[in-house]
Design an enzyme around this catalytic site. Sequence first.
Site, PDB file in Angstrom:
ATOM      1  N   LYS A   1       0.654  -1.134  -0.099  1.00  0.00           N
ATOM      2  CA  LYS A   1      -0.026   0.042   0.180  1.00  0.00           C
ATOM      3  C   LYS A   1       0.830   1.259  -0.269  1.00  0.00           C
ATOM      4  O   LYS A   1       1.972   1.570   0.750  1.00  0.00           O
ATOM      5  CB  LYS A   1      -1.018   0.014   1.094  1.00  0.00           C
ATOM      6  CG  LYS A   1      -1.852  -1.147   1.039  1.00  0.00           C
ATOM      7  CD  LYS A   1      -2.839  -0.796   2.401  1.00  0.00           C
ATOM      8  CE  LYS A   1      -4.014  -2.165   2.334  1.00  0.00           C
ATOM      9  NZ  LYS A   1      -4.672  -1.951   3.724  1.00  0.00           N
TER      10      LYS A   1
ATOM     11  N   GLY B   1      11.269  -6.480   7.935  1.00  0.00           N
ATOM     12  CA  GLY B   1       9.772  -6.746   7.581  1.00  0.00           C
ATOM     13  C   GLY B   1       9.930  -7.897   6.310  1.00  0.00           C
ATOM     14  O   GLY B   1      10.899  -8.772   6.253  1.00  0.00           O
TER      15      GLY B   1
ATOM     16  N   GLY C   1       8.617  -1.414  10.609  1.00  0.00           N
ATOM     17  CA  GLY C   1       7.881  -0.253  10.958  1.00  0.00           C
ATOM     18  C   GLY C   1       8.825   0.782  11.557  1.00  0.00           C
ATOM     19  O   GLY C   1       8.358   1.983  11.339  1.00  0.00           O
TER      20      GLY C   1
END
Length: 399
Positions: A200, A356, A380
């Site tokens: 996204k 990640g 993050g």
Amino acid sequence: MKTIEDLGDLRGKRVLVRSDFNVPLDGTTITDDGRVRAALPTLQALLAAGARVVVTAHLGRPKGAPEDKYSLKPVADRLAEVLGQPVALATDVVGDSAKATVAALQDGEIALLENIRFDPRETSKVDAERAELAGELAELADVFVSDGFGVVHRKQASVYDVALVLPHAVGKLVLKEVASLRKATDDPARPYVVVLGGSKVSDKLGVIANLITKADRLLIGGGMLFTFLAAKGYSVGNSLLEEDQIETVKGYLAQAEEAGVEIVLPTDIVVADEFKADSPAQVVAADAIPDGKIGLDIGPESSALFASKIVDAKTIVWNGPAGVFEFEAFSGGTRAVAQALVDAGANGGFTIVGGGDSAAAVRTLGFDEAGFGHISTGGGASLEFLEGKTLPGIAVLED
């Protein structure tokens, strides 16, 4: 920030370490032990110093109560294997088992408390509730070492509040993470290239906004690329698209052009009928994705283009796969990006894999981790660092 060495003689002292053991599991089998291995330098240093090491960590997202599938037992077993010594596992967070387990420790021994998120106070938005848990953790220790980079962007009891109670220091992993990311943000060697992927655009808005003024090139892959293609007026078929972000992306494209920052988009796309590993793959032009098709990877021409934009760079940050690397037919773009980082490193560039899914891709695709300058343990946290945000778990250590 104080380091372990600044804490003085630790022999016989109880040292509470916040680690990040949020590892992927297949049942009770750890499928990627990268975060466990990344914790070793700090834990080994403390054990060698004769400390009585008490580790607290989380796994998954339990709802503030014990759940067998989120138990840290697989982590305790794997940690014992890589440390080469027993790791006692308490069956609770700060209760009777935790107290007895810590009390039984001898110098140079280690214990792991059960999943800290089994206690709802860990992630509470109420300061007093977090402070209460932090106080109970502090009763189990004499000093605190923060070494869980994957959670330093969270204001949580075992990350932030406990550092307000105990004498504290930063662990070797967090120290390495911060030093590496500062090399990519404070005064990066140029050309400075950032490769962004993942699903996204909305997850990376802050990073894009910040880096447009700092990077020389932004390479866009993953599911987020289709919002960029849509912003240029292209049809993206059934590919992942955030329609509410199209105008924002148009603004980024215009801002980058004005700033002289090169935004590199794929020229070809690997598409399929369905999001399945065995769905037949087809390569199409990026501006001609057929209706009904789903884009699952950047194409071979784009892979070569991305590599050419990476290999001569002196600072490269990569956060997010170029495609669905878990499916062999759609792993080519991610593989090409990873190889380009290795090649850039061999040419004297400093490379960061931003944790990640990117870190998972490196291991899944069989790359030697030594070929990269730094592989982050916190996707993050690294993103928020690149955004220029203040990370609570770091700020509280800077006294």
